[in-house]
Design an enzyme around this catalytic site. Structure first.
Site, PDB file in Angstrom:
ATOM      1  N   ASN A  21       0.577   1.843   7.253  1.00  0.00           N
ATOM      2  CA  ASN A  21       0.563   0.948   6.094  1.00  0.00           C
ATOM      3  C   ASN A  21       0.463   1.668   4.759  1.00  0.00           C
ATOM      4  O   ASN A  21       0.579   1.029   3.718  1.00  0.00           O
ATOM      5  CB  ASN A  21      -0.607  -0.026   6.216  1.00  0.00           C
ATOM      6  N   GLU A  43     -10.177 -13.234  15.483  1.00  0.00           N
ATOM      7  CA  GLU A  43     -10.066 -12.312  14.356  1.00  0.00           C
ATOM      8  C   GLU A  43     -11.467 -11.879  13.947  1.00  0.00           C
ATOM      9  O   GLU A  43     -12.445 -12.634  14.078  1.00  0.00           O
ATOM     10  CB  GLU A  43      -9.353 -12.987  13.178  1.00  0.00           C
ATOM     11  N   LYS A 102      26.787  26.488   5.281  1.00  0.00           N
ATOM     12  CA  LYS A 102      27.065  25.051   5.239  1.00  0.00           C
ATOM     13  C   LYS A 102      28.468  24.789   5.761  1.00  0.00           C
ATOM     14  O   LYS A 102      29.435  25.355   5.279  1.00  0.00           O
ATOM     15  CB  LYS A 102      26.935  24.549   3.795  1.00  0.00           C
ATOM     16  N   ARG A 106       0.814  -1.216   0.000  1.00  0.00           N
ATOM     17  CA  ARG A 106       0.000   0.000   0.000  1.00  0.00           C
ATOM     18  C   ARG A 106       0.851   1.271   0.000  1.00  0.00           C
ATOM     19  O   ARG A 106       0.362   2.347  -0.319  1.00  0.00           O
ATOM     20  CB  ARG A 106      -0.955  -0.006   1.202  1.00  0.00           C
ATOM     21  N   ASN A 151      -7.374  -6.088  19.505  1.00  0.00           N
ATOM     22  CA  ASN A 151      -6.044  -6.681  19.609  1.00  0.00           C
ATOM     23  C   ASN A 151      -5.036  -5.868  18.804  1.00  0.00           C
ATOM     24  O   ASN A 151      -5.186  -5.699  17.596  1.00  0.00           O
ATOM     25  CB  ASN A 151      -6.102  -8.124  19.091  1.00  0.00           C
ATOM     26  N   GLN A 155      11.372 -14.740   6.606  1.00  0.00           N
ATOM     27  CA  GLN A 155      10.082 -15.421   6.497  1.00  0.00           C
ATOM     28  C   GLN A 155       9.716 -15.529   5.022  1.00  0.00           C
ATOM     29  O   GLN A 155       9.389 -14.530   4.377  1.00  0.00           O
ATOM     30  CB  GLN A 155       8.979 -14.660   7.254  1.00  0.00           C
TER      31      GLN A 155
END
Length: 454
Positions: free
Chosen positions: A232, A159, A339, A20, A174, A77
């Site tokens: 997300n 869920e 700078k 996303r 949760n 994973q």
């Protein structure tokens, strides 16, 4: 070893594809307040002094490993079969670990150290809970998984897609964040199946399995839903930035800074402000800025990697880049860029100048349009300006060069050789005067134009 000195390990889940975000940058490396979101989380974790840190990675593994260095062990994973499966990838890394394990998410960066500590401490209470779940109560529970609890004990985790109407009516949601006794964690995970609406291994199922086995599972509630808000998408990233900035502005004013228009001032994660600092509208602080007491930042200024001593004033429209050091009472005016340069005590550069790779002495005055020509196309070179030197307007100081104390550089000079203390240096072409030339030019052009109009 007493229970209160039980070691802590963390597992941070960061294997999601982050689709996303629509970005080639790993989701957890997108910054909030100039700092990658996973670094906010790691800073909060660091106060717990974890013995082991494991980060579960997937897509963008190379980016994360480059960011983390040797601060955490990464485990892969692949494929990604749910949160329970993700945590299971850390089993080898924690095979001999017998302490408490904190499970966190790289895209949920603002869980406080206090909350993490409270979850660990909950495992040490008399009921010997094997799992402590962090719940939260949003205004609208939407499709979050639910925590069904009685008197602080979890009876069921479910869920949303698998929940009954009665369970969906519960507003304790949760967060996914848990603390688990190390010896119990992988034992419970090994019993998790994927018979659910998503066909995934849910981390939350370890609670239901623990309950079925007669173990104790506890729930704590986050102070605010914002603490466990995930990031997300770009919109959620912007919302997190807005929340962080609002809290930081409030803190700045509580600590004694004046923000004339707070909503237009943007801080970095490490901005340091002294007392009686005044910040006018539309000011941006990048990382690495420190302001002492009684500093004034006028409107539309941008600072990054800069240190300002007491009584300094900059702007409006000033730009301080990394390595800018302004000593006590120095002043930088409009459209001045600095700078990697030090402006000495009481020195001034009030208008339209670029000062890079320079050391400018106390009390020096830099005229409008002055430029330190520090780059020759291959290397950067130093300019040193002595105390009380006066640099006339529109001067080009071609580095490497030294301008002595009390020296004067005449306006419009391009100086390429050192100037001694107390010396006047003017570098100008001789002025050429041609009386009447301009009048004759205008007459000729007007005549030519009139001929062309016919």
């Amino acid at each position: 070893m007493s229970d209160h000195s039980t070691p802590i390990a963390t597992i941070i889940l960061a294997a999601g594809k982050g689709t996303r975000m629509k970005s080639s940058r790993h989701k957890v490396l997108h910054p909030v307040a100039g700092r990658p979101m996973i670094e906010h989380l790691l800073a909060s974790v660091a106060d717990l002094a974890p013995q082991k840190q494991v980060v579960v990675v997937g897509d963008g593994r190379d980016q994360l490993e480059a960011q983390l260095g040797d601060r955490a062990q990464t485990v892969l994973q692949e494929p990604q079969l749910g949160t329970g499966h993700a945590v299971q990838q850390a089993e080898d890394a924690l095979r001999d670990f017998t302490g408490h394990v904190l499970i966190l998410y790289g895209d949920v960066p603002f869980v406080s150290t206090d909350t993490m500590r409270a979850m660990i401490e909950r495992l040490k209470e008399d009921d010997a809970a094997d799992v402590a779940v962090l719940g939260f109560q949003p205004e609208d529970p939407l499709q979050y998984g639910r925590v069904i609890a009685e008197n602080g004990r979890v009876t069921r985790m479910v869920e949303y897609k698998d929940a009954s109407e009665a369970e969906r009516a519960c507003n304790l949601c949760n967060s996914g964040i848990m603390a688990v006794r190390g010896p119990a964690l992988f034992d419970l995970l090994g019993k998790v199946g994927k018979e659910n609406a998503q066909g995934e291994y849910y981390l939350t199922d370890i609670v239901n399995i623990a309950n079925d086995e007669g173990r104790s599972c506890a729930v704590l509630t986050a102070a605010t839903p914002d603490e466990v808000a995930g990031i997300n998408s770009r919109a959620e990233l912007a919302a997190a930035e807005a929340r962080w900035q609002q809290a930081r502005r409030t803190q700045a004013m509580a600590d004694g800074a004046t923000l004339v228009a707070p909503d237009t001032v943007f801080f970095a994660w490490d901005t340091v402000l002294g007392r009686d600092v005044t910040v006018e509208p539309n000011v941006v602080f990048g990382p690495g800025v420190s302001l002492a007491d009684n500093v004034t930042i006028r409107a539309f200024s941008h600072l990054e990697g800069a240190s300002l001593a007491e009584g300094v004033e900059i702007g409006p429209y000033a730009r301080l880049r990394p390595g800018a050091v302004l000593e006590e009472g120095a002043k930088v005016g409009n459209f001045v860029e600095i700078k990697k340069a030090t402006l000495g005590k009481g020195a001034k550069a009030n208008h339209l100048s670029y000062l890079g790779d320079a050391t400018i002495g106390a009390g020096a005055n830099i005229g409008a349009g002055t430029i330190t020509c520090n780059y020759d196309g291959y290397f950067k070179h130093q300019t040193v300006i002595g105390e009380r030197a006066f640099i006339g307007s529109n001067s080009a100081l071609i580095a490497p060069i030294n301008i002595g104390a009390d020296a004067i550089v005449g306006a419009g000079s391009a100086v390429s050789r050192d100037v001694a203390d107390g010396e006047l240096r003017m570098v100008r072409a001789e002025q050429l005067v041609k009386p009447g030339w301009a009048d004759r030019f205008h007459d000729a052009m007007k005549k030519k134009k009139s001929m062309g109009d016919k």
